[in-house]
Design a protein around this motif. Structure first.
Motif, PDB file in Angstrom:
ATOM      1  N   MET A   1       6.611  22.304   4.262  1.00 15.45           N
ATOM      2  CA  MET A   1       6.615  23.112   2.721  1.00 15.45           C
ATOM      3  C   MET A   1       5.360  22.399   1.952  1.00 15.45           C
ATOM      4  O   MET A   1       5.301  21.042   2.020  1.00 15.45           O
ATOM      5  CB  MET A   1       7.874  22.931   2.326  1.00 15.45           C
ATOM      6  N   LYS A   2       4.650  23.080   1.572  1.00 15.87           N
ATOM      7  CA  LYS A   2       3.506  22.901   0.621  1.00 15.87           C
ATOM      8  C   LYS A   2       3.705  22.816  -0.566  1.00 15.87           C
ATOM      9  O   LYS A   2       4.286  23.711  -1.351  1.00 15.87           O
ATOM     10  CB  LYS A   2       2.214  23.760   0.913  1.00 15.87           C
ATOM     11  N   ARG A   3       3.604  21.522  -1.248  1.00 20.41           N
ATOM     12  CA  ARG A   3       3.719  21.437  -2.977  1.00 20.41           C
ATOM     13  C   ARG A   3       2.976  22.314  -3.638  1.00 20.41           C
ATOM     14  O   ARG A   3       1.718  22.227  -3.404  1.00 20.41           O
ATOM     15  CB  ARG A   3       3.623  20.077  -3.350  1.00 20.41           C
ATOM     16  N   PRO A   4       3.240  23.083  -4.815  1.00 19.04           N
ATOM     17  CA  PRO A   4       2.363  23.616  -5.411  1.00 19.04           C
ATOM     18  C   PRO A   4       1.601  22.679  -6.233  1.00 19.04           C
ATOM     19  O   PRO A   4       1.952  21.658  -6.559  1.00 19.04           O
ATOM     20  CB  PRO A   4       3.409  24.222  -6.566  1.00 19.04           C
ATOM     21  N   LEU A   5       0.182  22.915  -6.393  1.00 24.70           N
ATOM     22  CA  LEU A   5      -0.612  22.003  -7.326  1.00 24.70           C
ATOM     23  C   LEU A   5      -0.776  22.352  -8.856  1.00 24.70           C
ATOM     24  O   LEU A   5      -0.958  23.798  -8.852  1.00 24.70           O
ATOM     25  CB  LEU A   5      -2.012  22.395  -6.436  1.00 24.70           C
TER      26      LEU A   5
END
Length: 60
Positions: A1-5
């Motif tokens: 899962m990619k963290r929101p920037l």
């Protein structure tokens, strides 16, 4: 899962301040007028210099 920037927008004032610091200019001095030179009474200085230089001649 990619963290929101999370991007923070910098204000123009913050960018300008950073640019001044990068250019080695103190932000506290930027945009201020230079202090005025004190008033010189040239007539008084000339009279004082004339007396100073004539001092040796008068004593002879």
């Amino acid at each position: 899962m990619k963290r929101p920037l999370i991007k923070l927008k910098r204000t123009n004032a913050q960018r300008k301040r950073d640019a001044l610091i990068a250019a080695a200019v103190a932000p506290s001095r930027f945009g201020k007028r230079m202090p005025a030179q004190p008033h010189r009474d040239r007539k008084h200085e000339a009279a004082r210099g004339e007396r100073k230089h004539k001092k040796g001649w008068e004593s002879e």
